[in-house]
Design a protein around this motif. Structure first.
Motif, PDB file in Angstrom:
ATOM      1  N   GLN A   2     115.147  92.763 -41.851  1.00 21.32           N
ATOM      2  CA  GLN A   2     116.448  92.437 -41.287  1.00 21.32           C
ATOM      3  C   GLN A   2     117.566  92.652 -42.306  1.00 21.32           C
ATOM      4  O   GLN A   2     118.660  93.114 -41.952  1.00 21.32           O
ATOM      5  N   TRP A  60     102.033  91.076 -35.615  1.00 19.97           N
ATOM      6  CA  TRP A  60     101.649  90.970 -37.030  1.00 19.97           C
ATOM      7  C   TRP A  60     100.295  90.278 -37.180  1.00 19.97           C
ATOM      8  O   TRP A  60      99.418  90.734 -37.910  1.00 19.97           O
ATOM      9  N   LEU A  87     109.911  89.903 -42.312  1.00 18.56           N
ATOM     10  CA  LEU A  87     111.022  89.958 -41.370  1.00 18.56           C
ATOM     11  C   LEU A  87     112.362  89.855 -42.088  1.00 18.56           C
ATOM     12  O   LEU A  87     113.316  90.576 -41.758  1.00 18.56           O
ATOM     13  N   ASN A 114     104.548  86.528 -41.444  1.00 22.70           N
ATOM     14  CA  ASN A 114     105.455  87.659 -41.648  1.00 22.70           C
ATOM     15  C   ASN A 114     106.911  87.261 -41.876  1.00 22.70           C
ATOM     16  O   ASN A 114     107.810  88.090 -41.768  1.00 22.70           O
ATOM     17  N   SER A 147     111.291  94.611 -30.646  1.00 20.45           N
ATOM     18  CA  SER A 147     111.896  95.174 -31.850  1.00 20.45           C
ATOM     19  C   SER A 147     111.323  96.548 -32.162  1.00 20.45           C
ATOM     20  O   SER A 147     110.106  96.684 -32.341  1.00 20.45           O
ATOM     21  N   LEU A 199     115.331  96.896 -38.235  1.00 20.63           N
ATOM     22  CA  LEU A 199     114.841  96.520 -36.913  1.00 20.63           C
ATOM     23  C   LEU A 199     115.974  96.579 -35.894  1.00 20.63           C
ATOM     24  O   LEU A 199     117.094  96.146 -36.181  1.00 20.63           O
ATOM     25  N   LYS A 228     116.779  95.658 -31.760  1.00 25.49           N
ATOM     26  CA  LYS A 228     116.319  94.994 -30.541  1.00 25.49           C
ATOM     27  C   LYS A 228     116.551  95.894 -29.337  1.00 25.49           C
ATOM     28  O   LYS A 228     117.562  96.589 -29.246  1.00 25.49           O
ATOM     29  N   HIS A 273     105.108  94.963 -37.119  1.00 22.04           N
ATOM     30  CA  HIS A 273     105.750  94.129 -38.137  1.00 22.04           C
ATOM     31  C   HIS A 273     106.335  92.842 -37.563  1.00 22.04           C
ATOM     32  O   HIS A 273     106.760  91.967 -38.323  1.00 22.04           O
ATOM     33  N   THR A 274     106.362  92.721 -36.241  1.00 27.16           N
ATOM     34  CA  THR A 274     106.980  91.548 -35.613  1.00 27.16           C
ATOM     35  C   THR A 274     106.006  90.831 -34.684  1.00 27.16           C
ATOM     36  O   THR A 274     105.220  90.002 -35.119  1.00 27.16           O
TER      37      THR A 274
END
Length: 245
Positions: free
Chosen positions: A38, A100, A34, A30, A4, A43, A45, A96-97
């Motif tokens: 989202q 984390w 998230l 998180n 991400s 974010l 991919k 952040h993903t």
């Protein structure tokens, strides 16, 4: 491997408004973060087939885990293009993903203190692009590996311990502060001298590295350092750490 990225709009918004999202950042989980990212569409991919899965250590003493985590991240992602590794959006997305938990482990004191400035540095590039590569707790793992990895050695990470000491970030920032370090031969000449110094029972301190860089800068004013071999640079610098013969 699907990773991400954070969009530029996401980086700009989240970095500017860290204080407003402080509670989300403090959560060890998180899930809420998230959901927020989202919902905002922050974010994206991206499939990066050349990269393999990495699990960073999130327990133990930093002096040991920093070295192991550099080995893990750079070892698995050595094929990552430097321009991608210098992209704030790449590391912001991963912080952040996927990583984390690692950020919370490595920068635990920042979450307890709740400093907005610290959180910006932990999740984004908040100290200028070049400096942030070595200050951001995630990006610096890759860039430390990039600086020390030597495929010609039996252990390609043999030179890593001389940089990954107690003040890992500040040592990296100082080491990379000279533009001369972009030259492989120069970089490895300095690292090899530091490693040899420690192998002989000494401790490389900040002042030793400063002295090496000072001598290197003086040398560059007299000759084209880029034209010298690693061995020639090492020979001209070794008097900084070892008695002149």
């Amino acid at each position: 491997m699907e990773l991400s990225f954070m969009t530029q709009a996401g980086v700009d918004d989240m970095k500017t408004h860290v204080e407003e999202h402080a509670e989300l950042y403090r959560c060890a989980d998180n899930t809420a973060m998230l959901a927020h990212l989202q919902d905002k569409g922050y974010l994206e991919k991206m499939e990066m087939a050349e990269l393999s899965a990495v699990e960073l250590l999130t327990e133990g003493d930093f002096a040991a885990t920093d070295i192991q985590n550099v080995r893990r991240l750079y070892g698995a992602w050595r094929t990552l293009a430097p321009y991608t590794a210098a992209d704030e959006r790449f590391w912001a997305g991963l912080s952040h993903t996927l990583f984390w938990r690692y950020i919370h482990y490595r920068k635990d004191k920042d979450f307890a203190e709740g400093s907005a400035a610290a959180l910006r540095s932990d999740f984004f590039f908040a100290q200028g692009r070049r400096r942030s590569l070595f200050v951001n707790p995630l990006a610096r793992l890759w860039w430390a590996g990039y600086m020390v990895f030597d495929e010609c050695r039996r252990d390609p990470f043999e030179l890593l311990p001389v940089l990954a000491q107690e003040a890992f970030a500040s040592q990296l920032v100082l080491f990379s502060s000279s533009s001369l370090m972009s030259c492989r031969e120069t970089r490895f000449a300095v690292l090899t001298l530091m490693e040899r110094f420690e192998r002989e029972g000494n401790k490389v301190k900040r002042e030793h590295l400063q002295a090496l860089l000072s001598r290197l800068n003086a040398l560059s004013s007299l000759t084209l350092v880029d034209m010298l071999s690693e061995e020639e640079i090492e020979e001209r610098l070794e008097g900084v750490l070892f008695d002149e013969k």
